[in-house]
Structures are given as C-alpha cells and as structure tokens.
Design a protein around this motif. Sequence first.
Motif, mmCIF file in Angstrom:
data_model
loop_
_atom_site.group_PDB
_atom_site.id
_atom_site.type_symbol
_atom_site.label_atom_id
_atom_site.label_comp_id
_atom_site.label_asym_id
_atom_site.label_seq_id
_atom_site.Cartn_x
_atom_site.Cartn_y
_atom_site.Cartn_z
ATOM 1 N N PHE A 166 45.414 40.280 43.665
ATOM 2 C CA PHE A 166 44.833 39.012 43.229
ATOM 3 C C PHE A 166 44.237 38.208 44.383
ATOM 4 N N SER A 167 44.955 38.087 45.480
ATOM 5 C CA SER A 167 44.502 37.230 46.582
ATOM 6 C C SER A 167 43.158 37.666 47.143
ATOM 7 N N THR B 272 49.679 29.592 44.387
ATOM 8 C CA THR B 272 49.409 30.167 45.716
ATOM 9 C C THR B 272 47.923 30.111 46.036
ATOM 10 N N ALA B 273 47.090 30.463 45.070
ATOM 11 C CA ALA B 273 45.640 30.420 45.279
ATOM 12 C C ALA B 273 45.162 29.001 45.542
ATOM 13 N N GLY C 135 42.989 44.268 33.847
ATOM 14 C CA GLY C 135 43.299 43.265 34.855
ATOM 15 C C GLY C 135 43.744 43.884 36.164
ATOM 16 N N CYS C 136 43.612 43.090 37.221
ATOM 17 C CA CYS C 136 44.047 43.562 38.531
ATOM 18 C C CYS C 136 45.558 43.477 38.645
ATOM 19 N N GLU D 237 39.739 35.427 47.138
ATOM 20 C CA GLU D 237 38.989 35.157 48.364
ATOM 21 C C GLU D 237 37.532 35.594 48.230
ATOM 22 N N ALA D 238 37.299 36.695 47.541
ATOM 23 C CA ALA D 238 35.928 37.162 47.325
ATOM 24 C C ALA D 238 35.143 36.172 46.463
#
Length: 208
Positions: free
Chosen positions: A58-59, A102-103, A52-53, A63-64
Amino acid sequence: LQSNKINQALSCVDAIESIDSVALVEKIDSRATRELPVFIEVNVSNEDTKHGCSPADFSSIAEAVAASTHLRLAGLMTVGLNSPTEANVRRGYALLRELRDTAAQQLAIPANKLELSMGMSHDLEWAIAEGATIVRVGTAVFGPRRLVARGESLPYTPVNTCDECKKYQSTAQNRNDVNQHLLVTQDAHVHKIVRILVDKSPANQGVD
C-alpha cells in the motif's frame, strides 16, 4: 481497472476506486488530462477471490499517487472478509483504517481528507464502527441482482421499502435519484441513515 479500459474510463468517470498497483498509477497518470481523485483498493482479507493490493504494497502505491501529476489520493477501498463472524470482518476494516492513518501522516494529509470506502449491505454497521465514511449498499436498496437474458429488459422495481421510501421512490426517475436519497432499509424496514451513523461512529470521534 483493466489497462485497456483506461481511456474509456477517463472519458466518463469522476473518480476511480480500484487502484491496486504502481504500474496502474503510472498508466492512468500518463493518460489523464485533469485532476482525478483515486482510491487505493486493498485486499485486507488476503482472499484469492478479492481484488486489491496487499497491505504491504500500500505505501509504495500511495507514494506513487502523491508523486503523480494528475492523480489525487482521495481514500482507501476494500471489500470485507466473506465471513459471518463480526470480529474477523472488523479486523480487516480496522487494518484499512490504520493504513489510512499511516498514509495521512506520511503524506501530510489530514486523516479526514482520506475516505474509507468499506462495508456493504450485509456488514455496513461493522464497517461504520471501524470508521467507514463511504458504504456501498446496492443490495439493500435494490435487492439481489437478477440475471437478465441478452436482449431482455428488466424494469426498475423498488424493493425492501417501507411507506416512506415508497413515497420517495415513486417520484424518482432513475436509480441515481434513489441513491441520492441515502436512506437504506434493512431487516424489518428499519431505517439506517448512513451519514448520521458515520458521524456518530466511535472510530470517527476526534478526527479533525
């Protein structure tokens, strides 16, 4: 998901729960030919043994995904901290929920449209208390993994079952049918109906 397995995976999966880099987003998007729901896998415990990242990355990955042609952000996934201490494990799950919120705000996605895949057989209640909408409970349903020698077959045998589950499982044709049952037996054969627990979770109250 290894890059050399992308084509094989795209031919047979309905979703991917192990997105952990912008590079992987781009590779999958370039090869996909249909909309594909994906989950970003986050290593909330920062353990070397976990995939995992990092939470900090994460953000940019979210966005990608949002900017991609074929991928749709369906949720976040994590494997919890390997610890018997409830507070420590739940801290990681709470972090995943915060990243989800947040996402949702940044990408203008309703929070209830982003799943939280977290929690397994040994800690599903802690995960649900922190807002899990998907739990992975293979061990509770099928028992511990058993190693099988090459060429040896191992028949499916229901485990950890009470009479009610045995009645259902006697008619099930395969493990997928059992998974659809959504009944999980824990210690002392106490039934945990996951969907009800998720709906009643304090972390999910007030989420539209």
